[in-house]
Write an enzyme that holds these catalytic residues in place. Sequence first.
Site, PDB file in Angstrom:
ATOM      1  N   HIS A 121       0.815  -1.215   0.000  1.00 30.92           N
ATOM      2  CA  HIS A 121       0.000   0.000   0.000  1.00 30.92           C
ATOM      3  C   HIS A 121       0.853   1.272   0.000  1.00 30.92           C
ATOM      4  CE1 HIS A 121       0.423  -0.220   4.539  1.00 30.92           C
ATOM      5  NE2 HIS A 121       0.479   1.100   4.388  1.00 30.92           N
ATOM      6  N   ASP A 151       0.095  -7.593   1.440  1.00 33.53           N
ATOM      7  CA  ASP A 151       0.505  -6.191   1.580  1.00 33.53           C
ATOM      8  C   ASP A 151       2.015  -6.036   1.627  1.00 33.53           C
ATOM      9  OD1 ASP A 151       0.159  -3.472   1.713  1.00 33.53           O
ATOM     10  OD2 ASP A 151      -0.212  -3.419   3.878  1.00 33.53           O
ATOM     11  N   SER A 226       4.830   2.465   7.712  1.00 33.66           N
ATOM     12  CA  SER A 226       4.537   1.291   6.895  1.00 33.66           C
ATOM     13  C   SER A 226       5.743   0.812   6.109  1.00 33.66           C
ATOM     14  CB  SER A 226       3.416   1.610   5.898  1.00 33.66           C
ATOM     15  OG  SER A 226       2.166   1.432   6.484  1.00 33.66           O
TER      16      SER A 226
END
Length: 274
Positions: A121, A151, A226
Amino acid sequence: MRGLGSPRGPEFVTPTVVATLPQDPPQKGAPPKGRLLVAAALVAALTGAAAGVAGARLSEGSEPAPAAALPRVAPAPSAGLSGLSATAARVLPSVVSVETGGGGGSGFVVDGRGHILTNAHVIRGSDRATVVLNDGRRISARVIGEDDDEDLAVLEVDYPRELTPATLGRSGDLAVGDQVLAIGSPLGLSGTVTAGIVSALDREVRLGSARRTAVQTDASINPGNSGGPLVNARGEVVGVNTAIASGRGGGNIGIGFAIPIDRAAPIAERIIRN
């Protein structure tokens, strides 16, 4: 659950007090006044001279009082870093910031061939990205593959000698209560290190497009973390920071999740091979 991609003092003067003493009447048989004056002058002269000498001696021998010294901690012995400081110093060169046209996040170098692991993402919708190294250098990278269900995504740079690979550990060896560090670029603040513990193992959460198990930690992670590594006290990567449970304000509330490295590493290897 949400992903973590970017979006000087007064002087005091003592007053001189002058006391006026009453005059005594002349006494019978007292010496003439002139002799008194001469004697008084001699006494005054001698007294003044003596005082002057004493004053000079005091002046010559005195020194200003030293300034009061505040207590200080003794200097630490000259030695290398230890504990979590050493862990952070070891891992930071391997962590990068990932920038794309649509946002950014973090990542870490997984081998000596220029491959960087991050979250899918973070780079979604981009085939190229800019990675910013810990020393501030910027390098162009291309996206070579991603796994939306897990992911995860892998980037590749053309000059691998510029990179320092991280050491991958085993998430299967983790125990609840183990110390961990989360490293990345929360809110664009690159090279941020936060500490916590493993709060839970095999926590089921939604990662990417499916529900997966994750390592739960209370190490502070926020948007921009992230793709950055979760590392154990030895500096080995045990997870890929990917999501947080957030309150209404959207910030960290002490519940973060990382993809276990035991699952992430094989996926990264498959993407690199293909």
